[in-house]
Design an enzyme around this catalytic site. Structure first.
Site, PDB file in Angstrom:
ATOM      1  N   HIS A   1     -12.042  -2.146 -13.114  1.00 32.40           N
ATOM      2  CA  HIS A   1     -10.895  -1.845 -13.552  1.00 32.40           C
ATOM      3  C   HIS A   1      -9.737  -1.328 -13.322  1.00 32.40           C
ATOM      4  O   HIS A   1      -8.740  -0.990 -14.054  1.00 32.40           O
ATOM      5  CB  HIS A   1     -10.748  -2.370 -14.680  1.00 32.40           C
TER       6      HIS A   1
ATOM      7  N   SER B   1       6.879   3.655   9.498  1.00 31.45           N
ATOM      8  CA  SER B   1       8.082   3.072   8.612  1.00 31.45           C
ATOM      9  C   SER B   1       9.314   3.303   9.474  1.00 31.45           C
ATOM     10  O   SER B   1      10.100   3.991  10.367  1.00 31.45           O
ATOM     11  CB  SER B   1       8.632   3.577   7.400  1.00 31.45           C
TER      12      SER B   1
END
Length: 466
Positions: free
Chosen positions: A160, A281
């Site tokens: 999880h 980027s």
């Protein structure tokens, strides 16, 4: 636009085909990838026709020579596709006629494009599976050998996306390697079913010339011969199986990619990806984007789409060949290309990434040893369910005091259970923790080493069968 006289199969038609229909029907831009296997199939069939008395020895020699010339033209990139070439079969036959004359018209005697195209596709898939298997085995080997080198590195395991128990980094790598070995096995299994010769089945009723199908099988290196002609020309089970196995393989690769993306984030910092497999980027110069892994993850959806599409094509077809089946080749070609690229990139990523041991160690907070605290009580004689509750109380007590689990005093722990003793301090050691899991498949060093050896042996067997 092809005129009536230009149509290779136009004897019963009057007038020209609508050019939009021709564009819709034509597949030469896609299926020309079958050029070489189509020629191989034609060479084998020519030999069978000579044995059946349809071609003379001289005609066979001319046919084979012409086909070899066509193969050479394709390999050199000088084969000229004409507007009348509907598909790879008509293109090769048209060129053969240009080279050897009307003898070329005998080559299709008793053969249909129905058994021709499925034979071509199976030959292509056989070859492609061997290449894919080689790339897959290399990826598995890279994971296994990296696991062997970095066997002493420990990091938190997650469920999880929450820390659970300490594990070896090698256990993580091997978890992906083991999943991929099942994909390798599945590729081998479908290859057995692909390796059945359909050529000699004709359009649907079979071959009327007493063609020696055993000769065809031997020439084209198939393992066996199809049992029923109608089934042989219609079946695309092998396509569905291949795409299904590819989809499952991509699930495993996507899962691995997602794990590595998470581990490479600044929030985790467990590993650094090589610049070779990242981009920057366009706006933020500090960023290093894991494009390679993101593309692996996204390509899974592409493969799923191909599988879904071919299932929808096949689900409502009547028996034998229908033009709908033209869609199968593009799906196969695309998935073959996708798998080959993804597997090679994944191998490159795994072989070049750098692990950050310090960050992994820092993430090994004492709370992930709470299950070990429960096991401590089990060894003292407490039933596991009670031990689980006691360990949970210890976690809660530490949280309420604003301290870590290992900083609880012995008195604190004894207030939860009198079974806690001074030796409880040994629980808070991650090496001791991972070394508990000695059962086969566990994260103890002995177990991980055993997994590595078993996988090495498995790789040897799969490589021999690839």
């Amino acid at each position: 636009m092809a005129s009536e006289g230009d149509k290779m199969l136009g004897g019963r038609f009057v007038g020209s085909t609508d050019p939009v229909m021709e564009m819709l029907s034509a597949s030469i831009t896609i299926d020309q990838r079958l050029a070489e296997v189509d020629i191989q199939g034609s060479m084998a069939y020519a030999k069978a026709l000579e044995k059946a008395g349809i071609l003379s020895k001289s005609e066979l020699e001319k046919t084979l020579s012409g086909l070899e010339k066509i193969s050479e033209e394709w390999s050199k990139g000088v084969f000229v596709v004409t507007p009348t070439d509907e598909d790879i079969h008509t293109a090769n036959e048209r060129r053969l006629k240009e080279l050897i004359g009307d003898i070329a018209g005998k080559l299709h005697t008793g053969r249909s494009r129905n058994d021709q195209v499925v034979t071509d596709l199976k030959l292509f898939m056989k070859n492609s599976l061997s290449v894919i298997s080689t790339h897959l085995l290399q990826l598995i080997k890279t994971l296994v050998e990296r696991a062997a080198i970095e066997v002493d590195v420990i990091l938190p395991g997650y469920t999880h996306l929450q820390k659970t128990q300490p594990i070896r980094w090698s256990q993580f790598l091997l978890s992906h390697a083991v999943a991929l070995t099942r994909d390798s096995e599945r590729l081998g299994e479908i290859k057995k079913r692909i390796n059945i010769l359909p050529l000699g089945s004709g359009a649907l009723a079979g071959n009327p010339l007493e063609i020696d199908r055993e000769l065809l099988r031997s020439e084209l290196d198939f393992a066996s011969i199809s049992l029923n002609s109608m089934d042989a020309v219609r079946q695309r089970d092998s396509v569905v199986e291949f795409l299904s196995v590819a989809a499952l393989l991509m699930i495993h690769l996507s899962k691995m990619a997602e794990d590595l993306i998470i581990y490479s984030t600044s929030e985790f910092g467990f590993l650094t990806l090589s610049d070779t497999y990242c981009t920057g980027s366009s706006v933020m110069p500090q960023k290093k984007n894991p494009d390679s892994l993101e593309l692996i993850r996204s390509k899974a959806g592409r493969v799923f789409g191909r599988l879904a599409a071919i299932l929808m094509v096949l689900k409502g077809l009547p028996s034998t060949y229908n033009k709908d089946l033209q869609e199968d080749k593009e799906a196969v070609f695309d998935v073959v290309d996708t798998l080959n690229a993804v597997l090679q990139v994944a191998t490159g990523v795994i072989s070049t990434l750098q692990i950050n041991k310090e960050n992994m160690e820092k993430a090994l907070s004492p709370e992930i040893l709470s299950s070990d605290l429960a096991l401590y009580l089990v060894h003292k004689g407490m039933p596991f369910r009670q031990a689980h509750v006691a360990s949970g109380k210890a976690v809660h007590l530490a949280e309420s005091k604003g301290i870590t689990l290992n900083n609880l005093s012995l008195d604190d722990l004894k207030s939860i259970s009198p079974l806690f003793g001074s030796d409880v301090s040994q629980v808070f050691n991650v090496v001791n923790s991972v070394e508990q899991y000695t059962a086969l498949g566990g994260t103890a060093k002995s177990s991980v080493t055993a997994q590595i050896e078993q996988l090495r042996e498995l790789l040897k067997r799969h490589k021999e069968q690839a």
